[in-house]
Design a protein around this motif. Structure first.
Motif, PDB file in Angstrom:
ATOM      1  N   ILE A 119       0.856  -1.186   0.000  1.00  0.00           N
ATOM      2  CA  ILE A 119       0.000   0.000   0.000  1.00  0.00           C
ATOM      3  C   ILE A 119       0.893   1.238   0.000  1.00  0.00           C
ATOM      4  O   ILE A 119       1.824   1.332   0.801  1.00  0.00           O
ATOM      5  CB  ILE A 119      -0.923   0.022   1.245  1.00  0.00           C
ATOM      6  N   THR A 120       0.593   2.163  -0.893  1.00  0.00           N
ATOM      7  CA  THR A 120       1.317   3.430  -0.906  1.00  0.00           C
ATOM      8  C   THR A 120       0.653   4.375   0.087  1.00  0.00           C
ATOM      9  O   THR A 120      -0.564   4.572   0.051  1.00  0.00           O
ATOM     10  CB  THR A 120       1.307   4.045  -2.319  1.00  0.00           C
ATOM     11  N   LYS A 121       1.471   4.926   0.983  1.00  0.00           N
ATOM     12  CA  LYS A 121       0.966   5.831   2.021  1.00  0.00           C
ATOM     13  C   LYS A 121       0.408   7.096   1.386  1.00  0.00           C
ATOM     14  O   LYS A 121       1.096   7.759   0.617  1.00  0.00           O
ATOM     15  CB  LYS A 121       2.104   6.301   2.932  1.00  0.00           C
ATOM     16  N   PRO A 122      -0.802   7.441   1.757  1.00  0.00           N
ATOM     17  CA  PRO A 122      -1.305   8.747   1.331  1.00  0.00           C
ATOM     18  C   PRO A 122      -0.618   9.841   2.151  1.00  0.00           C
ATOM     19  O   PRO A 122      -0.274   9.616   3.311  1.00  0.00           O
ATOM     20  CB  PRO A 122      -2.796   8.702   1.670  1.00  0.00           C
ATOM     21  N   VAL A 123      -0.413  10.999   1.565  1.00  0.00           N
ATOM     22  CA  VAL A 123       0.203  12.098   2.309  1.00  0.00           C
ATOM     23  C   VAL A 123      -0.841  12.908   3.076  1.00  0.00           C
ATOM     24  O   VAL A 123      -0.516  13.597   4.031  1.00  0.00           O
ATOM     25  CB  VAL A 123       1.024  13.024   1.380  1.00  0.00           C
ATOM     26  N   ASP A 124      -2.077  12.786   2.696  1.00  0.00           N
ATOM     27  CA  ASP A 124      -3.179  13.505   3.328  1.00  0.00           C
ATOM     28  C   ASP A 124      -3.616  12.772   4.603  1.00  0.00           C
ATOM     29  O   ASP A 124      -3.824  11.554   4.581  1.00  0.00           O
ATOM     30  CB  ASP A 124      -4.320  13.583   2.305  1.00  0.00           C
TER      31      ASP A 124
END
Length: 150
Positions: A119-124
């Motif tokens: 999973i790619t971490k969201p920055v929001d």
């Protein structure tokens, strides 16, 4: 619906060196009232010590799920993943890679090392909290996990 005793809940090991991401993960657990005990290792060496119950972690519980960042100090998340999937006592613990990298090479290499998901971490903040909720919903509401070994 009967409630589970905290002692019966699956422990989670979060391997994350960013204090901000650790704080946000803890806030997401609080917000969604996730009772699973969350343990944190701030680098790859500490993660392996926790998993192998070495040093100060001699009485550490066996996590039922590992949330692993790839970019860690001392020992990378890739090295941690490779070591734990090569260890017969640890290899069955599911590993969720949660990292900022969107690199196709990182995705392919991570699955090649037997990660269970990437999973790619969201920055929001709001999206990050939602990702934590979805991880919990899936791994603790849908999936049957192997029994934790003590």
């Amino acid at each position: 619906m009967p409630t589970q005793a905290v002692d019966d809940l699956i422990h989670i090991l979060l391997v994350e060196d960013s204090p901000t991401d650790v704080m946000i993960t803890r806030e997401a657990f609080d917000y969604y009232k996730l009772l699973n005990p969350l343990h944190v290792a701030g680098d790859g060496v500490a993660a392996m010590e926790f998993l192998r119950r070495e040093g100060q972690h001699s009485d550490a519980p066996r996590p039922g799920l590992i949330i692993l960042d790839l970019n860690l100090p001392k020992k990378s998340g890739r090295e941690v993943l490779q070591e734990l999937k090569a260890d017969p006592d640890l290899m069955k613990i599911p590993v969720v890679v949660l990292t900022t990298s969107k690199s196709e090479e990182d995705v392919a290499r991570t699955y090649g090392l037997h990660a269970n998901c990437y999973i790619t971490k969201p920055v929001d903040f709001t999206r990050f909290v939602e990702v934590v909720r979805r991880i919990s919903d899936f791994w603790f509401g849908v999936v049957t996990l192997p029994p934790a070994r003590s």
